[in-house]
Scaffold this active site. Structure first.
Site, short mmCIF file in Angstrom:
data_model
loop_
_atom_site.label_atom_id
_atom_site.label_comp_id
_atom_site.label_asym_id
_atom_site.label_seq_id
_atom_site.Cartn_x
_atom_site.Cartn_y
_atom_site.Cartn_z
CG HIS A 19 -2.32 -1.33 1.10
ND1 HIS A 19 -2.35 -1.75 2.04
CD2 HIS A 19 -2.60 -1.41 -0.24
CE1 HIS A 19 -2.96 -2.75 1.29
NE2 HIS A 19 -3.42 -2.50 0.39
CG HIS A 42 -6.94 -10.72 -8.62
ND1 HIS A 42 -6.17 -10.48 -9.08
CD2 HIS A 42 -7.83 -11.64 -7.98
CE1 HIS A 42 -6.86 -11.53 -10.32
NE2 HIS A 42 -7.55 -12.41 -9.63
CB SER A 100 -4.92 -2.01 -3.36
OG SER A 100 -6.19 -3.30 -2.98
CD GLU A 118 -13.10 -10.48 -4.13
OE1 GLU A 118 -13.06 -11.49 -4.60
OE2 GLU A 118 -11.45 -9.73 -4.66
CG ASP A 158 -10.93 -14.36 -13.78
OD1 ASP A 158 -10.21 -13.90 -12.82
OD2 ASP A 158 -10.74 -15.66 -14.44
N GLY A 159 -11.00 -10.82 -12.43
CA GLY A 159 -10.12 -9.65 -12.74
C GLY A 159 -8.95 -9.88 -13.62
CG ASP A 179 -3.55 -8.57 -3.91
OD1 ASP A 179 -1.94 -9.07 -3.77
OD2 ASP A 179 -3.56 -7.38 -3.45
#
Length: 305
Positions: A19, A42, A100, A118, A158-159, A179
């Protein structure tokens, strides 16, 4: 497999590194008036409670944010990160930790855009609820009324797959954070393949990948695979707070790999990383590595008393 919940790990040493770097990348993009887009493949739940539930059970935040909470000698980048976390905890008690998406929401400007993915159904719902509360709070203060749907968009999915439709962003300026949980070996392959495709669509974008530094082969090989991607430049930084445990379990080291990093990032990290080793390290195996190009600079440090 959808068992991973970031709440177990919220605020740990890996989050401190991730971060802090993320905030500095966003700040750099914000130096120009032109809008940019932040994409989080994510996103997680966005905000985590440290004194209840998963975070309280694991107490991993004690290896990270808790060790910095009362420090008064922070380097500027780390001070900015800590200030953001403390603003979420106006009582002064460490109760909430920003993921994030929340860090990005606090740093980005009105003209910038946030796109969040997400896949976990529970975290996806919590993420939406958290942003709904943020919007209600902002509206009550006369800020950013009606911005949702334009400034912030959340997609349950799904990213890795969803990223393709967003590149290149309309402004041709942007940062992508990747991530994943790395629960399964396939995540390592997907990171590399996703970046390979993303660079074809948006070659000038900045891409930040968080990854665990583990004994498993896929983890050790990932940075070298990312170095071979067709980009203008890369930077790789890792933080180890101790040597590996005898049983091989537990996360004691993690890294951030940045493709097309701003020129300001490496000198900032050269100042920051020795401090993090001293503040968060727990034995004489604590240390960091900082690479750019083909040059590797290993460092070790001991815990500051």
């Amino acid at each position: 497999m959808l068992s991973y919940r970031h709440a177990f790990h919220a605020g740990n040493h890996a989050d401190v590194l991730k971060h802090t770097v993320l905030i500095q990348l966003l700040r750099y993009l914000g130096q120009k008036d032109a809008a940019y887009m932040y994409i989080d493949t994510h996103a997680g739940a966005g905000v985590y409670e440290l004194d209840t539930g998963y975070a309280a059970k694991s107490a991993e935040y004690e290896t990270g944010i808790a060790r910095l909470w009362e420090r008064k000698d922070l380097p500027p980048a780390l001070g900015e990160y800590l200030q953001l976390v403390k603003e979420m905890n106006p009582s002064g008690k460490m109760r909430y930790y920003p993921g994030s998406p929340y860090c990005a929401e606090k740093v980005l400007r009105e003209q910038d855009r946030i796109r969040l993915f997400e896949l976990h159904p529970s975290d996806g719902k919590i993420l939406e609820d958290n942003f709904r509360k943020l919007e209600a709070h902002a509206a009550a203060q006369g800020q950013r009324s009606g911005a949702r749907g334009k400034r912030v968009m959340i997609q349950k999915g799904d990213g890795f797959t969803g990223l393709k439709a967003l590149l290149p962003p309309p402004s041709r300026r942007g940062l992508v954070l990747i991530d994943p949980p790395y629960e399964v070996k396939d995540d390592y392959r997907k990171v590399k393949e996703t970046l390979d495709d993303a660079l074809k669509r948006f070659a000038t974008g900045t891409y930040a990948v968080w990854y665990p530094v583990l004994q498993r082969m896929e983890s050790r090989q990932l940075p070298d695979k990312l170095k071979r991607l067709p980009a203008n430049g890369w930077l790789n930084v890792t933080l180890s707070v101790s040597g590996p445990a005898p049983d091989g379990f537990g996360l004691r080291s993690s890294g951030m790999f940045i493709i097309n990093p701003p020129w300001t990032l490496e000198p900032m990290l050269r100042e920051l990383m020795p401090y993090l080793v001293a503040a968060l390290g727990t034995d004489d195996k604590a240390g960091f590595t900082l690479e750019s190009g083909a040059t590797v600079t290993p460092h070790t440090g001991t815990r500051r008393t």
